[in-house]
Design a protein around this motif. Structure first.
Motif, PDB file in Angstrom:
ATOM      1  N   GLY A 211       0.786  -1.230   0.000  1.00 41.16           N
ATOM      2  CA  GLY A 211       0.000   0.000   0.000  1.00 41.16           C
ATOM      3  C   GLY A 211       0.814   1.274   0.000  1.00 41.16           C
ATOM      4  O   GLY A 211       0.300   2.340   0.371  1.00 41.16           O
ATOM      5  N   ARG A 212       2.075   1.197  -0.437  1.00 39.00           N
ATOM      6  CA  ARG A 212       2.927   2.395  -0.397  1.00 39.00           C
ATOM      7  C   ARG A 212       2.485   3.442  -1.413  1.00 39.00           C
ATOM      8  O   ARG A 212       2.470   4.642  -1.119  1.00 39.00           O
ATOM      9  CB  ARG A 212       4.378   1.994  -0.662  1.00 39.00           C
ATOM     10  N   ARG A 213       2.126   2.982  -2.605  1.00 36.95           N
ATOM     11  CA  ARG A 213       1.797   3.955  -3.650  1.00 36.95           C
ATOM     12  C   ARG A 213       0.494   4.684  -3.342  1.00 36.95           C
ATOM     13  O   ARG A 213       0.386   5.894  -3.559  1.00 36.95           O
ATOM     14  CB  ARG A 213       1.689   3.241  -4.997  1.00 36.95           C
ATOM     15  N   ILE A 214      -0.493   3.962  -2.847  1.00 36.64           N
ATOM     16  CA  ILE A 214      -1.769   4.618  -2.560  1.00 36.64           C
ATOM     17  C   ILE A 214      -1.627   5.592  -1.386  1.00 36.64           C
ATOM     18  O   ILE A 214      -2.303   6.631  -1.333  1.00 36.64           O
ATOM     19  CB  ILE A 214      -2.862   3.555  -2.299  1.00 36.64           C
ATOM     20  N   LYS A 215      -0.733   5.286  -0.445  1.00 34.29           N
ATOM     21  CA  LYS A 215      -0.468   6.230   0.649  1.00 34.29           C
ATOM     22  C   LYS A 215       0.183   7.504   0.126  1.00 34.29           C
ATOM     23  O   LYS A 215      -0.138   8.615   0.562  1.00 34.29           O
ATOM     24  CB  LYS A 215       0.424   5.570   1.695  1.00 34.29           C
ATOM     25  N   GLY A 216       1.102   7.339  -0.835  1.00 35.90           N
ATOM     26  CA  GLY A 216       1.732   8.513  -1.431  1.00 35.90           C
ATOM     27  C   GLY A 216       0.734   9.379  -2.188  1.00 35.90           C
ATOM     28  O   GLY A 216       0.806  10.616  -2.144  1.00 35.90           O
ATOM     29  N   LEU A 217      -0.230   8.728  -2.868  1.00 35.82           N
ATOM     30  CA  LEU A 217      -1.258   9.489  -3.584  1.00 35.82           C
ATOM     31  C   LEU A 217      -2.130  10.291  -2.621  1.00 35.82           C
ATOM     32  O   LEU A 217      -2.448  11.462  -2.877  1.00 35.82           O
ATOM     33  CB  LEU A 217      -2.132   8.541  -4.411  1.00 35.82           C
ATOM     34  N   THR A 218      -2.525   9.685  -1.509  1.00 35.69           N
ATOM     35  CA  THR A 218      -3.373  10.391  -0.538  1.00 35.69           C
ATOM     36  C   THR A 218      -2.634  11.580   0.080  1.00 35.69           C
ATOM     37  O   THR A 218      -3.213  12.664   0.255  1.00 35.69           O
ATOM     38  CB  THR A 218      -3.823   9.423   0.563  1.00 35.69           C
ATOM     39  N   GLU A 219      -1.361  11.410   0.405  1.00 35.62           N
ATOM     40  CA  GLU A 219      -0.583  12.522   0.969  1.00 35.62           C
ATOM     41  C   GLU A 219      -0.411  13.648  -0.050  1.00 35.62           C
ATOM     42  O   GLU A 219      -0.483  14.834   0.298  1.00 35.62           O
ATOM     43  CB  GLU A 219       0.782  12.012   1.426  1.00 35.62           C
ATOM     44  N   HIS A 220      -0.198  13.268  -1.307  1.00 38.65           N
ATOM     45  CA  HIS A 220      -0.030  14.280  -2.351  1.00 38.65           C
ATOM     46  C   HIS A 220      -1.326  15.067  -2.548  1.00 38.65           C
ATOM     47  O   HIS A 220      -1.296  16.298  -2.713  1.00 38.65           O
ATOM     48  CB  HIS A 220       0.378  13.593  -3.652  1.00 38.65           C
ATOM     49  N   LEU A 221      -2.468  14.383  -2.541  1.00 46.99           N
ATOM     50  CA  LEU A 221      -3.753  15.072  -2.683  1.00 46.99           C
ATOM     51  C   LEU A 221      -4.013  16.012  -1.503  1.00 46.99           C
ATOM     52  O   LEU A 221      -4.565  17.106  -1.673  1.00 46.99           O
ATOM     53  CB  LEU A 221      -4.880  14.046  -2.791  1.00 46.99           C
ATOM     54  N   LYS A 222      -3.613  15.590  -0.323  1.00 49.68           N
ATOM     55  CA  LYS A 222      -3.840  16.408   0.872  1.00 49.68           C
ATOM     56  C   LYS A 222      -2.976  17.658   0.870  1.00 49.68           C
ATOM     57  O   LYS A 222      -3.428  18.755   1.239  1.00 49.68           O
ATOM     58  CB  LYS A 222      -3.556  15.561   2.112  1.00 49.68           C
ATOM     59  N   ASN A 223      -1.714  17.536   0.432  1.00 53.83           N
ATOM     60  CA  ASN A 223      -0.785  18.669   0.483  1.00 53.83           C
ATOM     61  C   ASN A 223      -0.978  19.637  -0.680  1.00 53.83           C
ATOM     62  O   ASN A 223      -0.940  20.859  -0.492  1.00 53.83           O
ATOM     63  CB  ASN A 223       0.658  18.156   0.494  1.00 53.83           C
ATOM     64  N   LEU A 224      -1.185  19.102  -1.892  1.00 53.80           N
ATOM     65  CA  LEU A 224      -1.260  19.975  -3.070  1.00 53.80           C
ATOM     66  C   LEU A 224      -2.626  20.632  -3.233  1.00 53.80           C
ATOM     67  O   LEU A 224      -2.716  21.827  -3.531  1.00 53.80           O
ATOM     68  CB  LEU A 224      -0.926  19.179  -4.329  1.00 53.80           C
ATOM     69  N   TYR A 225      -3.698  19.854  -3.058  1.00 55.60           N
ATOM     70  CA  TYR A 225      -5.043  20.339  -3.374  1.00 55.60           C
ATOM     71  C   TYR A 225      -5.884  20.611  -2.128  1.00 55.60           C
ATOM     72  O   TYR A 225      -7.081  20.880  -2.244  1.00 55.60           O
ATOM     73  CB  TYR A 225      -5.757  19.321  -4.270  1.00 55.60           C
ATOM     74  N   ASN A 226      -5.276  20.531  -0.952  1.00 58.67           N
ATOM     75  CA  ASN A 226      -5.958  20.854   0.314  1.00 58.67           C
ATOM     76  C   ASN A 226      -7.250  20.049   0.500  1.00 58.67           C
ATOM     77  O   ASN A 226      -8.291  20.585   0.899  1.00 58.67           O
ATOM     78  CB  ASN A 226      -6.266  22.356   0.394  1.00 58.67           C
ATOM     79  N   VAL A 227      -7.177  18.770   0.197  1.00 57.58           N
ATOM     80  CA  VAL A 227      -8.329  17.888   0.386  1.00 57.58           C
ATOM     81  C   VAL A 227      -8.348  17.442   1.844  1.00 57.58           C
ATOM     82  O   VAL A 227      -7.354  16.935   2.371  1.00 57.58           O
ATOM     83  CB  VAL A 227      -8.246  16.669  -0.558  1.00 57.58           C
ATOM     84  N   GLU A 228      -9.484  17.621   2.500  1.00 54.59           N
ATOM     85  CA  GLU A 228      -9.597  17.285   3.920  1.00 54.59           C
ATOM     86  C   GLU A 228      -9.801  15.778   4.099  1.00 54.59           C
ATOM     87  O   GLU A 228     -10.775  15.208   3.603  1.00 54.59           O
ATOM     88  CB  GLU A 228     -10.778  18.037   4.541  1.00 54.59           C
ATOM     89  N   ASN A 229      -8.867  15.161   4.820  1.00 50.83           N
ATOM     90  CA  ASN A 229      -8.926  13.723   5.135  1.00 50.83           C
ATOM     91  C   ASN A 229      -9.255  12.881   3.896  1.00 50.83           C
ATOM     92  O   ASN A 229     -10.295  12.223   3.828  1.00 50.83           O
ATOM     93  CB  ASN A 229      -9.965  13.454   6.229  1.00 50.83           C
ATOM     94  N   PRO A 230      -8.393  12.892   2.884  1.00 51.95           N
ATOM     95  CA  PRO A 230      -8.704  12.114   1.671  1.00 51.95           C
ATOM     96  C   PRO A 230      -8.584  10.608   1.915  1.00 51.95           C
ATOM     97  O   PRO A 230      -7.667  10.140   2.588  1.00 51.95           O
ATOM     98  CB  PRO A 230      -7.650  12.596   0.671  1.00 51.95           C
ATOM     99  N   VAL A 231      -9.543   9.877   1.369  1.00 51.69           N
ATOM    100  CA  VAL A 231      -9.540   8.410   1.428  1.00 51.69           C
ATOM    101  C   VAL A 231      -9.721   7.909  -0.002  1.00 51.69           C
ATOM    102  O   VAL A 231     -10.777   8.120  -0.610  1.00 51.69           O
ATOM    103  CB  VAL A 231     -10.667   7.871   2.334  1.00 51.69           C
TER     104      VAL A 231
END
Length: 251
Positions: free
Chosen positions: A59-79
């Protein structure tokens, strides 16, 4: 105006997220996303052809995608929820991406288009249309449009909402080629299509067979007469034999 700006910003963020995921997950067979906002988290459903390529090892890649969405696009608690497409040959985005990859590898456009047409129609689709636009011939050639279609397809009207459509680009040395795919799914029912059902004829009651009964009675009467006649003949023959035997005994 504040509400309108809010909706416009959400639309812009949605398109940016979609473009980002489309580039990052292109190898896994990207089809589309669905964003659902809840009070606790923002759920992003990602539809792909090959989910293990998105999830990655442990699950490393999907964790990286969620962190990127949270930091770049300010998505609150992305799942991020990854779901597999059951029939990729009926998905226009996947078919368009396959055609673009084949063109980038140097395959002939007509061969690629007809192969895609056969694959879609073998999946029992009602209709499919593939449009290639750009410098298809090569360097120095004019831009042109080529269409390949098979089956039933709507071109205008409100029924176009029932047609699935996907598009992408193929980057070649001669230039960029646009690929657009339209598919009519097997279960699609258009409002202008009418099916006529033949009315079943009412079953007429069968007439009672009266005559055959009379015939059967006549036959039984004839049989009884024949039996009685044969009995009478047998009795007469026995009497004649007994009468002929008596004079012989007297002599």
């Amino acid at each position: 105006m504040a509400m309108e700006k809010h909706f416009i910003q959400e639309g812009v963020i949605r398109s940016e997220i979609e473009n980002y995921l489309k580039e990052e997950v292109s190898r896994a067979g990207y089809s589309g996303i669905n964003i659902q906002k809840t009070p606790l988290a923002t759920r992003i459903i990602l539809y792909v052809e090959n989910p293990p390529l998105v999830i990655g090892k442990k699950g490393r890649r999907i964790k990286g995608l969620t962190e990127h969405l949270k930091n770049l696009y300010n998505v609150e608690n992305p799942v991020v929820d990854v779901q597999k497409i059951e029939k990729p040959t009926l998905d226009p985005n996947i078919i368009a991406r396959r055609i673009a990859l084949a063109l980038e590898r140097g395959m002939h456009r007509r061969r690629v288009a007809y192969k895609a047409l056969r694959a879609v129609m073998e999946s029992r689709a009602r209709g499919v249309e593939i449009v290639l636009s750009g410098k298809i011939v090569g360097k120095g050639g004019r831009s042109r449009v080529e269409k390949y279609s098979e089956g039933y397809m709507k071109k205008a009207g409100d029924s176009l909402k029932l047609v699935q459509m996907g598009s992408t680009q193929a980057y070649l040395k001669a230039g960029v080629i646009g690929v657009t795919v339209k598919i009519v799914l097997p279960e699609t029912k258009f409002p202008d299509q009418i099916s006529v059902i033949e009315a079943s004829k009412p079953q007429e009651p069968e007439p009672e067979d009266v005559k055959p009964e009379k015939k059967s009675k006549k036959k039984t009467a004839k049989k009884t007469k024949k039996k009685s006649e044969t009995k009478k003949k047998a009795e007469a023959e026995e009497k004649d034999e007994s009468a002929s035997e008596k004079p012989l005994q007297e002599t």
